[in-house]
Design a protein around this motif. Structure first.
Motif, PDB file in Angstrom:
ATOM      1  N   VAL A 173      56.039 -43.555  -1.096  1.00 50.83           N
ATOM      2  CA  VAL A 173      54.870 -43.617  -0.735  1.00 50.83           C
ATOM      3  C   VAL A 173      53.725 -43.828  -1.955  1.00 50.83           C
ATOM      4  O   VAL A 173      54.280 -43.382  -2.913  1.00 50.83           O
ATOM      5  CB  VAL A 173      54.189 -42.137  -0.430  1.00 50.83           C
ATOM      6  CG1 VAL A 173      52.658 -41.883  -0.031  1.00 50.83           C
ATOM      7  CG2 VAL A 173      55.131 -41.667   1.277  1.00 50.83           C
ATOM      8  N   ALA A 174      52.910 -44.738  -1.773  1.00 48.56           N
ATOM      9  CA  ALA A 174      52.142 -45.011  -3.112  1.00 48.56           C
ATOM     10  C   ALA A 174      50.961 -44.181  -3.009  1.00 48.56           C
ATOM     11  O   ALA A 174      50.152 -44.004  -2.076  1.00 48.56           O
ATOM     12  CB  ALA A 174      51.520 -46.489  -2.860  1.00 48.56           C
ATOM     13  N   VAL A 175      50.807 -43.615  -4.232  1.00 49.07           N
ATOM     14  CA  VAL A 175      49.788 -42.564  -4.504  1.00 49.07           C
ATOM     15  C   VAL A 175      48.758 -43.177  -5.656  1.00 49.07           C
ATOM     16  O   VAL A 175      49.183 -43.306  -6.635  1.00 49.07           O
ATOM     17  CB  VAL A 175      50.186 -41.407  -4.928  1.00 49.07           C
ATOM     18  CG1 VAL A 175      49.090 -40.425  -5.207  1.00 49.07           C
ATOM     19  CG2 VAL A 175      51.053 -40.486  -3.746  1.00 49.07           C
ATOM     20  N   GLU A 176      47.727 -43.206  -5.311  1.00 49.61           N
ATOM     21  CA  GLU A 176      46.596 -44.006  -6.353  1.00 49.61           C
ATOM     22  C   GLU A 176      46.215 -42.867  -7.505  1.00 49.61           C
ATOM     23  O   GLU A 176      45.710 -41.827  -6.715  1.00 49.61           O
ATOM     24  CB  GLU A 176      45.562 -44.545  -5.625  1.00 49.61           C
ATOM     25  CG  GLU A 176      44.340 -45.132  -6.540  1.00 49.61           C
ATOM     26  CD  GLU A 176      44.806 -46.007  -7.292  1.00 49.61           C
ATOM     27  OE1 GLU A 176      44.771 -46.042  -8.709  1.00 49.61           O
ATOM     28  OE2 GLU A 176      45.435 -47.281  -6.993  1.00 49.61           O
ATOM     29  N   ASP A 177      46.576 -43.095  -8.661  1.00 44.95           N
ATOM     30  CA  ASP A 177      46.055 -41.938  -9.543  1.00 44.95           C
ATOM     31  C   ASP A 177      44.703 -42.544 -10.298  1.00 44.95           C
ATOM     32  O   ASP A 177      44.356 -41.879 -10.972  1.00 44.95           O
ATOM     33  CB  ASP A 177      47.158 -41.828 -10.711  1.00 44.95           C
ATOM     34  CG  ASP A 177      47.702 -43.022 -11.480  1.00 44.95           C
ATOM     35  OD1 ASP A 177      47.049 -44.246 -11.252  1.00 44.95           O
ATOM     36  OD2 ASP A 177      48.635 -42.706 -12.164  1.00 44.95           O
ATOM     37  N   PHE A 178      44.328 -43.710  -9.940  1.00 41.73           N
ATOM     38  CA  PHE A 178      43.236 -44.334 -10.302  1.00 41.73           C
ATOM     39  C   PHE A 178      43.083 -44.097 -11.972  1.00 41.73           C
ATOM     40  O   PHE A 178      42.223 -44.568 -12.731  1.00 41.73           O
ATOM     41  CB  PHE A 178      41.822 -43.470 -10.082  1.00 41.73           C
ATOM     42  CG  PHE A 178      41.546 -43.315  -8.815  1.00 41.73           C
ATOM     43  CD1 PHE A 178      41.010 -44.650  -8.213  1.00 41.73           C
ATOM     44  CD2 PHE A 178      41.922 -42.346  -7.791  1.00 41.73           C
ATOM     45  CE1 PHE A 178      40.736 -44.577  -6.577  1.00 41.73           C
ATOM     46  CE2 PHE A 178      41.758 -42.474  -6.509  1.00 41.73           C
ATOM     47  CZ  PHE A 178      41.178 -43.408  -5.881  1.00 41.73           C
ATOM     48  N   ALA A 179      44.588 -44.424 -12.475  1.00 42.05           N
ATOM     49  CA  ALA A 179      44.459 -44.781 -13.931  1.00 42.05           C
ATOM     50  C   ALA A 179      44.013 -46.092 -14.156  1.00 42.05           C
ATOM     51  O   ALA A 179      44.444 -47.089 -13.453  1.00 42.05           O
ATOM     52  CB  ALA A 179      45.956 -44.479 -14.329  1.00 42.05           C
ATOM     53  N   TYR A 180      43.457 -46.237 -15.396  1.00 43.00           N
ATOM     54  CA  TYR A 180      42.858 -47.722 -15.764  1.00 43.00           C
ATOM     55  C   TYR A 180      44.058 -48.574 -16.181  1.00 43.00           C
ATOM     56  O   TYR A 180      45.119 -48.256 -16.991  1.00 43.00           O
ATOM     57  CB  TYR A 180      42.040 -47.637 -16.959  1.00 43.00           C
ATOM     58  CG  TYR A 180      41.071 -48.715 -17.048  1.00 43.00           C
ATOM     59  CD1 TYR A 180      39.844 -48.719 -16.492  1.00 43.00           C
ATOM     60  CD2 TYR A 180      41.389 -49.940 -17.810  1.00 43.00           C
ATOM     61  CE1 TYR A 180      39.135 -50.063 -16.593  1.00 43.00           C
ATOM     62  CE2 TYR A 180      40.823 -51.131 -17.875  1.00 43.00           C
ATOM     63  CZ  TYR A 180      39.336 -51.178 -17.318  1.00 43.00           C
ATOM     64  OH  TYR A 180      38.773 -52.428 -17.400  1.00 43.00           O
ATOM     65  N   PRO A 181      44.241 -49.793 -15.396  1.00 44.78           N
ATOM     66  CA  PRO A 181      45.322 -50.796 -15.893  1.00 44.78           C
ATOM     67  C   PRO A 181      45.280 -51.030 -17.352  1.00 44.78           C
ATOM     68  O   PRO A 181      44.518 -51.426 -17.836  1.00 44.78           O
ATOM     69  CB  PRO A 181      45.024 -51.974 -15.078  1.00 44.78           C
ATOM     70  CG  PRO A 181      44.054 -51.465 -14.085  1.00 44.78           C
ATOM     71  CD  PRO A 181      43.113 -50.389 -14.772  1.00 44.78           C
ATOM     72  N   ASN A 182      46.737 -50.958 -17.800  1.00 45.94           N
ATOM     73  CA  ASN A 182      46.923 -51.588 -19.229  1.00 45.94           C
ATOM     74  C   ASN A 182      45.969 -50.555 -20.197  1.00 45.94           C
ATOM     75  O   ASN A 182      45.788 -51.373 -21.376  1.00 45.94           O
ATOM     76  CB  ASN A 182      46.693 -53.056 -19.515  1.00 45.94           C
ATOM     77  CG  ASN A 182      47.639 -53.737 -18.414  1.00 45.94           C
ATOM     78  OD1 ASN A 182      48.705 -53.449 -18.340  1.00 45.94           O
ATOM     79  ND2 ASN A 182      46.869 -54.745 -17.692  1.00 45.94           N
ATOM     80  N   ALA A 183      45.693 -49.672 -20.030  1.00 41.73           N
ATOM     81  CA  ALA A 183      44.919 -48.684 -20.837  1.00 41.73           C
ATOM     82  C   ALA A 183      45.603 -48.478 -22.075  1.00 41.73           C
ATOM     83  O   ALA A 183      44.802 -48.650 -23.278  1.00 41.73           O
ATOM     84  CB  ALA A 183      44.544 -47.275 -20.321  1.00 41.73           C
ATOM     85  N   ASP A 184      46.777 -48.249 -22.384  1.00 45.28           N
ATOM     86  CA  ASP A 184      47.449 -48.072 -23.531  1.00 45.28           C
ATOM     87  C   ASP A 184      47.311 -49.436 -24.543  1.00 45.28           C
ATOM     88  O   ASP A 184      46.922 -49.233 -25.483  1.00 45.28           O
ATOM     89  CB  ASP A 184      48.840 -47.605 -23.499  1.00 45.28           C
ATOM     90  CG  ASP A 184      49.017 -46.239 -22.977  1.00 45.28           C
ATOM     91  OD1 ASP A 184      48.115 -45.308 -23.265  1.00 45.28           O
ATOM     92  OD2 ASP A 184      50.082 -46.007 -22.210  1.00 45.28           O
TER      93      ASP A 184
END
Length: 158
Positions: A37-48
């Protein structure tokens, strides 16, 4: 009335036949066959990587406000005291949101959207309405005590 009953009977028979074909001879799925199951965590892509390259810590967002190269028209422009140049965001869609941790922000130039900037200082959050297509003093430049504020979120609506 007779044709309706015949049509309903034919539809029931068709559903029963389809169910028989589907379930007779169909193999049983195992846990390995079911995708995760895909759960969207809304983390900004490539943030690191963005933080390593630019020092801008982006945390979460809805994907409608994105870090962009400054220079184009229609961008949100942010100035911070510890940076030598501005950084910018593009907005797409009817609304957007991006969370971040950028210290010492003192000015934001809006675009055509209604922009709200949330900032923190000494454990207190303050929201600033950003003037459309104009500069707005925020953080230390709007604080009577000149305290260092951290930009924590930008929200945009049409």
């Amino acid at each position: 009335m007779r044709p309706l009953i015949t049509l309903a009977g034919a539809a029931t028979a068709a559903v029963a036949a389809a169910a028989a074909l589907l379930f007779n001879g169909a193999s049983t799925a195992t846990a390995e066959d079911i995708p995760p199951v895909a759960v969207e965590d809304f983390a900004y892509p490539n943030a690191d990587q963005i933080y390593a390259d630019t020092g801008i810590r982006l945390t979460t967002g809805d994907g409608n406000i994105l870090l962009a190269d400054c220079g184009a028209t229609g961008l949100i422009e942010v100035w911070a005291r510890d940076r030598t140049e501005a950084f910018c965001f593009s907005v797409r869609g009817a609304s957007g949101r991006v969370a971040m941790e950028v210290p010492a922000v003192y000015g934001i130039k809006g675009n055509d959207y209604k922009i709200v900037a949330d900032m923190t200082v000494d454990g207190t959050e303050t929201s600033y309405d950003i003037d459309p297509n104009s500069w707005t003093a925020v953080g230390e430049s709007a604080d009577p005590e000149g305290r260092d504020h951290t930009l924590v979120e930008l929200r945009a609506t049409k």
